[in-house]
Design an enzyme around this catalytic site. Structure first.
Site, PDB file in Angstrom:
ATOM      1  N   LYS A 154      29.747  -2.395 -32.185  1.00  0.00           N
ATOM      2  CA  LYS A 154      29.200  -1.093 -32.625  1.00  0.00           C
ATOM      3  C   LYS A 154      28.756  -0.238 -31.442  1.00  0.00           C
ATOM      4  O   LYS A 154      29.190   0.907 -31.276  1.00  0.00           O
ATOM      5  CB  LYS A 154      28.017  -1.317 -33.599  1.00  0.00           C
ATOM      6  CG  LYS A 154      28.432  -2.129 -34.825  1.00  0.00           C
ATOM      7  CD  LYS A 154      27.269  -2.481 -35.721  1.00  0.00           C
ATOM      8  CE  LYS A 154      26.334  -3.537 -35.152  1.00  0.00           C
ATOM      9  NZ  LYS A 154      26.950  -4.870 -35.034  1.00  0.00           N
ATOM     10  N   THR A 155      27.913  -0.818 -30.602  1.00  0.00           N
ATOM     11  CA  THR A 155      27.409  -0.058 -29.452  1.00  0.00           C
ATOM     12  C   THR A 155      28.520   0.168 -28.431  1.00  0.00           C
ATOM     13  O   THR A 155      28.616   1.251 -27.839  1.00  0.00           O
ATOM     14  CB  THR A 155      26.193  -0.783 -28.836  1.00  0.00           C
ATOM     15  OG1 THR A 155      25.169  -0.837 -29.836  1.00  0.00           O
ATOM     16  CG2 THR A 155      25.658  -0.052 -27.626  1.00  0.00           C
ATOM     17  N   THR A 156      29.381  -0.826 -28.278  1.00  0.00           N
ATOM     18  CA  THR A 156      30.522  -0.678 -27.351  1.00  0.00           C
ATOM     19  C   THR A 156      31.391   0.505 -27.779  1.00  0.00           C
ATOM     20  O   THR A 156      31.819   1.304 -26.936  1.00  0.00           O
ATOM     21  CB  THR A 156      31.398  -1.950 -27.363  1.00  0.00           C
ATOM     22  OG1 THR A 156      30.563  -3.096 -27.372  1.00  0.00           O
ATOM     23  CG2 THR A 156      32.327  -1.999 -26.181  1.00  0.00           C
ATOM     24  N   ARG A 183      34.699   9.095 -23.597  1.00  0.00           N
ATOM     25  CA  ARG A 183      35.765  10.001 -24.012  1.00  0.00           C
ATOM     26  C   ARG A 183      35.293  11.459 -23.934  1.00  0.00           C
ATOM     27  O   ARG A 183      35.956  12.313 -23.353  1.00  0.00           O
ATOM     28  CB  ARG A 183      36.116   9.641 -25.449  1.00  0.00           C
ATOM     29  CG  ARG A 183      37.466  10.011 -25.880  1.00  0.00           C
ATOM     30  CD  ARG A 183      37.722   9.403 -27.237  1.00  0.00           C
ATOM     31  NE  ARG A 183      38.645   8.294 -27.133  1.00  0.00           N
ATOM     32  CZ  ARG A 183      39.202   7.708 -28.181  1.00  0.00           C
ATOM     33  NH1 ARG A 183      38.909   8.091 -29.397  1.00  0.00           N
ATOM     34  NH2 ARG A 183      40.054   6.726 -28.012  1.00  0.00           N
ATOM     35  N   GLU A 237      21.295   2.018 -32.651  1.00  0.00           N
ATOM     36  CA  GLU A 237      20.389   1.075 -33.352  1.00  0.00           C
ATOM     37  C   GLU A 237      19.307   1.770 -34.179  1.00  0.00           C
ATOM     38  O   GLU A 237      18.276   1.170 -34.482  1.00  0.00           O
ATOM     39  CB  GLU A 237      19.719   0.077 -32.370  1.00  0.00           C
ATOM     40  CG  GLU A 237      20.558  -0.416 -31.199  1.00  0.00           C
ATOM     41  CD  GLU A 237      21.717  -1.314 -31.585  1.00  0.00           C
ATOM     42  OE1 GLU A 237      21.889  -1.597 -32.767  1.00  0.00           O
ATOM     43  OE2 GLU A 237      22.473  -1.703 -30.676  1.00  0.00           O
TER      44      GLU A 237
HETATM   45  P1  ATP Z   1      27.910  -4.610 -28.725  1.00  0.00           P
HETATM   46  O1  ATP Z   1      26.716  -4.018 -28.009  1.00  0.00           O
HETATM   47  O2  ATP Z   1      28.450  -5.800 -27.996  1.00  0.00           O
HETATM   48  O3  ATP Z   1      28.950  -3.592 -29.084  1.00  0.00           O
HETATM   49  P2  ATP Z   1      26.852  -4.465 -31.386  1.00  0.00           P
HETATM   50  O4  ATP Z   1      26.245  -3.184 -31.009  1.00  0.00           O
HETATM   51  O5  ATP Z   1      27.928  -4.451 -32.406  1.00  0.00           O
HETATM   52  O6  ATP Z   1      27.372  -5.217 -30.105  1.00  0.00           O
HETATM   53  P3  ATP Z   1      24.203  -5.488 -31.988  1.00  0.00           P
HETATM   54  O7  ATP Z   1      23.833  -5.980 -33.341  1.00  0.00           O
HETATM   55  O8  ATP Z   1      23.647  -4.198 -31.513  1.00  0.00           O
HETATM   56  O9  ATP Z   1      25.798  -5.497 -31.927  1.00  0.00           O
HETATM   57  O10 ATP Z   1      23.909  -6.663 -30.997  1.00  0.00           O
HETATM   58  C1  ATP Z   1      23.484  -6.537 -29.680  1.00  0.00           C
HETATM   59  C2  ATP Z   1      23.831  -7.765 -28.883  1.00  0.00           C
HETATM   60  O11 ATP Z   1      24.127  -8.884 -29.698  1.00  0.00           O
HETATM   61  C3  ATP Z   1      25.050  -7.599 -28.008  1.00  0.00           C
HETATM   62  O12 ATP Z   1      24.837  -8.325 -26.816  1.00  0.00           O
HETATM   63  C4  ATP Z   1      26.178  -8.208 -28.808  1.00  0.00           C
HETATM   64  O13 ATP Z   1      27.234  -8.696 -28.011  1.00  0.00           O
HETATM   65  C5  ATP Z   1      25.475  -9.311 -29.549  1.00  0.00           C
HETATM   66  N1  ATP Z   1      26.082  -9.518 -30.874  1.00  0.00           N
HETATM   67  C6  ATP Z   1      26.780  -8.628 -31.619  1.00  0.00           C
HETATM   68  N2  ATP Z   1      27.198  -9.158 -32.769  1.00  0.00           N
HETATM   69  C7  ATP Z   1      26.761 -10.432 -32.782  1.00  0.00           C
HETATM   70  C8  ATP Z   1      26.874 -11.545 -33.705  1.00  0.00           C
HETATM   71  N3  ATP Z   1      27.538 -11.420 -34.840  1.00  0.00           N
HETATM   72  N4  ATP Z   1      26.263 -12.712 -33.356  1.00  0.00           N
HETATM   73  C9  ATP Z   1      25.601 -12.837 -32.209  1.00  0.00           C
HETATM   74  N5  ATP Z   1      25.441 -11.844 -31.297  1.00  0.00           N
HETATM   75  C10 ATP Z   1      26.026 -10.665 -31.562  1.00  0.00           C
HETATM   76 MG    MG Z   2      24.389  -2.453 -30.850  1.00  0.00          MG
END
Ligand code: ATP
Ligand code: MG
Length: 199
Positions: free
Chosen positions: A43-45, A53, A131
């Site tokens: 999501k954040t990625t 972009r 978030e």
């Molecule tokens: P990312 O920042 O990698 O795009 P995200 O924004 O989708 O992830 P968040 O719920 O904000 O996910 O989680 C933040 C952190 O937890 C990030 O380091 C991410 O890699 C990790 N993470 C995301 N999804 C999961 C999961 N299903 N189980 C464990 N850790 C997770």
């Molecule tokens: Mg996130």
């Protein structure tokens, strides 16, 4: 030409007609509301990818980080050099670390003021509310306030909301909603979050 070539050509022609029709039907131009939600990673990625972009075309971008899984964030480190990027970060880290509703609420309201300012600025092309769904869930922010700011934003401004369990109201308002589905995650196998990959 073989039969296969002919079939391929016919199906590509059909596809082209279909795509052209859809392009012709999409005639509205305005800023969008995108929601990246779900339990899976990305999501954040995806939000930072879109920030990159927009910056690539020289647009102004504001990112508001409401909660941080990590204090570090590789994209922020890299993109901070861009004068068109503004980042506002909530003054506390993990809510399950601070465990203090009062100070968390205060920190949230403070960073929300930054968000509101960005959401009023027609020169800001893209705003990311990273978030923010947790702020609504914990009751640090109310949905009506967020909804109003989103509705009243400049017509050309795009907003990305990220976080798990996005509010029904946000999903209803959004133009594009993507749910990242957790098929599996390395963390569940005991593998640590990786620098430059997870944050
Ligand atoms: P990312 O920042 O990698 O795009 P995200 O924004 O989708 O992830 P968040 O719920 O904000 O996910 O989680 C933040 C952190 O937890 C990030 O380091 C991410 O890699 C990790 N993470 C995301 N999804 C999961 C999961 N299903 N189980 C464990 N850790 C997770
Ligand atoms: Mg996130």
């Amino acid at each position: 030409m073989t039969d296969r070539d002919t079939r391929h050509r016919n199906s590509m022609q059909k596809l082209k007609t279909h795509v052209d029709e859809r392009i012709a039907a999409a005639n509205e131009q305005r800023g969008l509301l995108l929601v990246f939600t779900g339990n899976g990673k990305g999501k954040t990625t995806a939000a930072w990818g879109t920030v990159t972009r927009a910056l690539g075309y020289g647009y102004r971008v504001g990112v508001v980080q409401f909660i941080k899984g990590q204090w570090e964030c590789g994209e922020r480190e890299r993109l901070a050099e861009d004068p068109n990027l503004e980042v506002a970060i909530m003054a506390t880290g993990f809510t399950w670390e601070t465990q203090n509703r009062e100070s968390d609420t205060r920190a949230c309201r403070e960073v929300w003021q930054q968000a509101e300012r960005l959401l009023r600025d027609p020169d800001v092309y893209l705003v990311v509310l990273d978030e923010i769904t947790y702020m609504l869930k914990f009751g640090y922010l109310d949905i009506a306030t967020v909804e109003r700011a989103l509705r009243e934003r400049p017509a050309e401004q795009t907003v990305i909301v990220t976080g798990r369990n996005a509010h029904r109201e946000l999903i209803d308002m959004a133009d594009t909603v993507t749910e990242m589905r957790d098929v599996k995650h390395a963390f569940d196998a005991g593998i640590q979050a990786r620098r430059g990959i997870d944050y």
